[in-house]
Design an enzyme around this catalytic site. Structure first.
Site, short mmCIF file in Angstrom:
data_model
loop_
_atom_site.label_atom_id
_atom_site.label_comp_id
_atom_site.label_asym_id
_atom_site.label_seq_id
_atom_site.Cartn_x
_atom_site.Cartn_y
_atom_site.Cartn_z
N ASN A 23 -5.67 16.45 -10.19
CA ASN A 23 -4.85 15.58 -9.60
C ASN A 23 -5.34 14.19 -9.02
O ASN A 23 -4.85 13.24 -8.97
CB ASN A 23 -3.96 16.13 -8.63
CG ASN A 23 -3.02 15.40 -7.83
OD1 ASN A 23 -2.13 14.83 -8.41
ND2 ASN A 23 -3.34 15.04 -6.56
N ARG A 38 -6.84 27.78 -12.70
CA ARG A 38 -5.95 27.50 -11.78
C ARG A 38 -6.08 25.99 -11.66
O ARG A 38 -7.19 25.08 -11.41
CB ARG A 38 -6.57 27.99 -10.28
CG ARG A 38 -6.01 27.37 -9.02
CD ARG A 38 -6.63 28.01 -7.64
NE ARG A 38 -5.83 27.37 -6.61
CZ ARG A 38 -6.09 26.26 -6.01
NH1 ARG A 38 -6.69 25.32 -6.49
NH2 ARG A 38 -5.25 26.01 -4.81
N ASP A 68 -5.25 23.06 -9.41
CA ASP A 68 -5.08 22.66 -8.11
C ASP A 68 -4.17 21.76 -8.11
O ASP A 68 -3.83 20.76 -8.69
CB ASP A 68 -6.51 22.35 -7.52
CG ASP A 68 -6.21 21.71 -5.99
OD1 ASP A 68 -6.11 22.62 -5.16
OD2 ASP A 68 -6.74 20.67 -5.82
N GLU A 74 -1.06 25.92 -8.87
CA GLU A 74 -0.74 26.06 -7.51
C GLU A 74 0.55 25.05 -7.20
O GLU A 74 0.21 23.86 -7.01
CB GLU A 74 -1.99 25.36 -6.83
CG GLU A 74 -1.92 25.86 -5.32
CD GLU A 74 -2.17 24.67 -4.27
OE1 GLU A 74 -2.41 24.94 -3.15
OE2 GLU A 74 -2.56 23.61 -4.82
N ARG A 79 -4.02 38.73 -7.69
CA ARG A 79 -5.35 38.09 -7.22
C ARG A 79 -5.76 38.81 -5.65
O ARG A 79 -5.14 38.63 -4.91
CB ARG A 79 -5.25 36.77 -7.11
CG ARG A 79 -6.39 36.01 -6.78
CD ARG A 79 -6.45 34.42 -6.84
NE ARG A 79 -5.58 33.91 -5.79
CZ ARG A 79 -4.89 32.75 -5.56
NH1 ARG A 79 -5.09 31.88 -6.54
NH2 ARG A 79 -4.17 32.38 -4.74
C1 QV4 Z 1 -8.02 12.39 6.36
C2 QV4 Z 1 -6.48 12.49 7.01
C3 QV4 Z 1 -5.47 11.70 6.35
C4 QV4 Z 1 -6.00 10.34 5.55
C5 QV4 Z 1 -7.31 10.69 4.95
C6 QV4 Z 1 -7.84 9.26 4.53
O1 QV4 Z 1 -6.07 13.77 7.49
O2 QV4 Z 1 -4.20 11.62 6.91
O3 QV4 Z 1 -5.06 9.92 4.69
O4 QV4 Z 1 -8.15 11.32 5.78
O5 QV4 Z 1 -8.98 9.36 3.79
C7 QV4 Z 1 -9.67 16.93 3.67
C8 QV4 Z 1 -9.52 16.71 5.06
C9 QV4 Z 1 -8.22 15.56 5.57
C10 QV4 Z 1 -8.73 14.32 4.85
C11 QV4 Z 1 -8.91 14.48 3.33
C12 QV4 Z 1 -9.23 13.41 2.57
O6 QV4 Z 1 -8.93 17.91 5.59
O7 QV4 Z 1 -8.13 15.41 6.86
O8 QV4 Z 1 -7.74 13.51 5.15
O9 QV4 Z 1 -9.94 15.55 3.25
O10 QV4 Z 1 -10.61 12.71 3.11
C13 QV4 Z 1 -8.34 20.96 0.70
C14 QV4 Z 1 -7.96 21.03 2.32
C15 QV4 Z 1 -7.48 19.71 2.91
C16 QV4 Z 1 -8.85 18.57 2.32
C17 QV4 Z 1 -8.85 18.87 0.70
C18 QV4 Z 1 -9.70 17.65 0.34
O11 QV4 Z 1 -6.98 21.98 2.75
O12 QV4 Z 1 -7.77 19.93 4.25
O13 QV4 Z 1 -8.69 17.31 2.89
O14 QV4 Z 1 -9.26 19.96 0.36
O15 QV4 Z 1 -11.12 17.74 0.88
C19 QV4 Z 1 -0.45 20.88 0.34
C20 QV4 Z 1 -0.72 20.78 -1.22
C21 QV4 Z 1 -1.57 21.84 -1.97
C22 QV4 Z 1 -2.83 21.82 -1.10
C23 QV4 Z 1 -2.69 22.32 0.38
C24 QV4 Z 1 -3.56 22.34 1.42
O16 QV4 Z 1 0.55 20.67 -1.94
O17 QV4 Z 1 -1.73 21.37 -3.17
O18 QV4 Z 1 -1.78 21.19 0.88
N1 QV4 Z 1 -3.70 23.02 -1.55
C25 QV4 Z 1 -4.85 22.63 -2.81
C26 QV4 Z 1 -6.05 23.18 -2.30
C27 QV4 Z 1 -6.80 22.66 -1.17
C28 QV4 Z 1 -7.21 21.45 -1.33
C29 QV4 Z 1 -6.24 20.53 -2.06
C30 QV4 Z 1 -5.23 21.25 -2.71
C31 QV4 Z 1 -6.55 19.46 -2.27
O19 QV4 Z 1 -5.73 24.78 -2.16
O20 QV4 Z 1 -7.80 23.43 -0.61
O21 QV4 Z 1 -7.10 20.64 -0.03
O22 QV4 Z 1 -7.26 19.43 -3.65
O23 QV4 Z 1 0.36 22.30 0.46
CA CA Z 2 -0.68 13.04 -8.25
#
Ligand code: QV4
Ligand code: CA
Length: 511
Positions: free
Chosen positions: A115, A210, A212, A248, A352
């Site tokens: 994505n 999966r 994401d 997901e 899972r």
């Molecule tokens: C930060 C600020 C933001 C700001 C940004 C600016 O919080 O407000 O806009 O900086 O650059 C990490 C940090 C997060 C940071 C971001 C970007 O935690 O604070 O933003 O990076 O630098 C995982 C973690 C996230 C992590 C992300 C990328 O959970 O915390 O973000 O990886 O490293 C929703 C979605 C669902 C998602 C779920 C967690 O619908 O799809 O949230 N689940 C999947 C994965 C999950 C992963 C992602 C999606 C993204 O299972 O592990 O997020 O790929 O419900």
């Molecule tokens: Ca998108």
């Protein structure tokens, strides 16, 4: 001829819902943050002999290296290129893992992050796991290559450029999720880059993906990518096999986007499952196990043949994603084993099992400020999964999948595969039991008093080993014995203070 064309068309439509597991294997395990060399060994020494069907692995694509905080697990959800080059290993190690796991009948499912790329604040340089150059500010990822044209900056309509409301499907799909640079999957060029990455993995021998953050992609864009995918490698899979797809999508209700929009592409994660099961087993909100009689679609879940189910995942076991406080994890081991036992005994969904590492939790105002901590490591290098003499794991790897109660319920599910859910019993409270045809039976006591009752098991008469308190070894039981009489009835006693207050027996645990 027409008939065969119809059949093969149907085959193509249905195939992405099948996990492509070997006959008689019915679950996968998520080996979160494991190295490829350790997964290869685990397939051979444990997963194959114990009947696991496959492994969900952490994202294999090159990711950004985050140093503040120090190498969080979530850096792997910020791709820099589609080179197979991460802390888990390089492409040679990946190929070796896929080959060795497939050779012993265990499938590999890749966590595909398609994505987005890294966060908008990711900077510029070569702070990436393979040293590929990127410039997040300019949207340059030359190792793919992607440039500004390939992102949704122009399409997103919010002033911040990020997702501001989950009530607006356009924002959720066209804007940045927590600042992650959002790919323009409507473009054939982007779809082709993504499909090339996935085809590379398919050709190596993986069995599925999966997807994401699927909620953040348009179902039609996902379909366009899937339509470009190769059939699975015929070295291990029948000709014409399609990759297993599970998307997901977190749908707990009340948002603009629903899981059902994605059923055409493959299975979907059912997040209501773990959230509700945790609430029931914790006995919150007046819930009781007796209410599990119509578990599944009866609880408003998606159709069983579309569902990928789990008690916890890598996000909600540490407060990320969805599910909230009710989610059970290895930290609540006694209740967790019951929840996983119930899931594996119940026919709903494709299951899972989670396999985690321990981290130093530190709750400040109810929030774990250490929710970012990455896998066990030496100066950033992921530690080996060592195996102790008692078969548990060392180096802070939890290995829930090796806990006797969980490992034996994976085998239970294989034994009862295809058998009907029947012989339900409950005491109106938290003592329940059910069977799976004439192949397996399970009894739970989650009340504060003892259980002692005679139940119809549906099983042939004989002596059975309870696979929760022990194993069947050398023609004897190391734990509790259950005597089923010729009419299928058996007497069960479970103290509410038992280490594990549940009992499970099945055709293969008969003496
Ligand atoms: C930060 C600020 C933001 C700001 C940004 C600016 O919080 O407000 O806009 O900086 O650059 C990490 C940090 C997060 C940071 C971001 C970007 O935690 O604070 O933003 O990076 O630098 C995982 C973690 C996230 C992590 C992300 C990328 O959970 O915390 O973000 O990886 O490293 C929703 C979605 C669902 C998602 C779920 C967690 O619908 O799809 O949230 N689940 C999947 C994965 C999950 C992963 C992602 C999606 C993204 O299972 O592990 O997020 O790929 O419900
Ligand atoms: Ca998108």
């Amino acid at each position: 001829m027409k008939f065969f064309m119809l059949l093969s068309a149907l085959g193509l439509c249905w195939a992405q819902y099948s996990p492509n597991t070997q006959q008689g294997r019915t679950s996968m395990v998520h080996l979160f943050e494991w190295r490829w060399v350790d997964i290869a060994k685990e397939c051979e020494r444990y997963l194959a002999p114990k009947g696991f069907g496959g492994v969900q692995i952490s994202p294999p694509s090159e990711n950004i290296v985050v140093n503040n905080p120090s190498r969080p697990w979530w850096e792997r959800y910020q791709p820099i290129s589609y080179k197979i080059c991460t802390r888990s290993g390089n492409e040679d190690e990946f190929r070796d893992m896929v080959t060795r796991c497939n050779n012993v009948g265990v499938r590999i499912y890749v966590d595909a992050v398609i994505n987005h790329m890294c966060g908008e604040g990711g900077g510029a340089g070569t702070s990436s796991t393979c040293g590929s150059y990127f410039n997040a500010g300019n949207r340059e990822f030359p190792a793919v290559p992607y440039s500004g044209w390939d992102f949704n900056d122009g399409k997103c309509k919010t002033s911040s450029g990020g997702i501001e409301s989950y009530n607006d499907a356009y924002q959720v799909r066209d804007c940045r999720l927590v600042g992650l640079l959002d790919l323009a999957l409507e473009k054939d060029y982007v779809r082709t880059q993504v499909a090339n990455y996935m085809n590379h993995l398919i050709d190596i021998g993986v069995a599925g993906f999966r997807l994401d953050a699927s909620k953040h992609m348009w179902p039609g864009d996902i379909k366009a990518v899937l339509d470009k995918l190769h059939n699975l490698n015929t070295k291990w899979f029948p000709g014409g096999s399609r990759p297993f797809i599970f998307q997901e999508v977190i749908d707990l209700g009340g948002e603009a986007i629903t899981s059902s929009e994605y059923f055409g592409n493959g299975r979907v994660t059912e997040f209501k499952y773990g959230a509700k099961l945790g609430t029931v087993i914790r006995r919150w909100n007046g819930e009781k196990m007796a209410y599990l009689k119509n578990w599944g679609e009866g609880w408003g879940f998606m159709p069983s043949d579309r569902a990928l189910v789990f008690v916890d995942n890598h996000d909600n076991q540490r407060g990320h994603g969805a599910g909230g406080a009710s989610i059970l994890t290895f930290w609540d081991a006694r209740l967790y084993k019951m929840a996983v036992g119930f899931m594996l005994a119940h026919p709903y969904g494709f299951t899972r099992v989670m396999s985690s590492y321990r981290w130093p939790r530190n709750f400040v105002n109810g929030q774990d400020v250490n929710d970012w901590i990455g896998p066990p490591n030496n100066n950033g290098v992921i530690k080996e999964v060592t195996i102790n003499p008692d078969t548990t794991c060392g180096n802070d790897w939890v290995c829930e999948h090796r806990w006797r109660q969980i490992r034996n319920m994976v085998a239970f599910r294989n034994v009862v595969d295809g058998q009907p859910f029947q012989n339900w019993w409950d005491n109106g409270s938290n003592q329940v039991a059910f069977g799976r045809g004439n192949k397996g039976f399970i009894v739970f006591n989650n009340d504060d008093w003892s259980l002692s009752t005679t139940l119809q098991t549906g099983l042939p008469g004989g002596t059975y080993c309870d696979v929760i308190s022990g194993d069947k070894i050398n023609g004897d039981c190391t734990g509790i014995k259950v005597y089923v009489s010729s009419d299928g009835k058996a007497q069960f006693s479970i103290s509410n203070s038992a280490e594990d207050p549940f009992i499970a027996i099945h055709a293969d645990s008969k003496l």
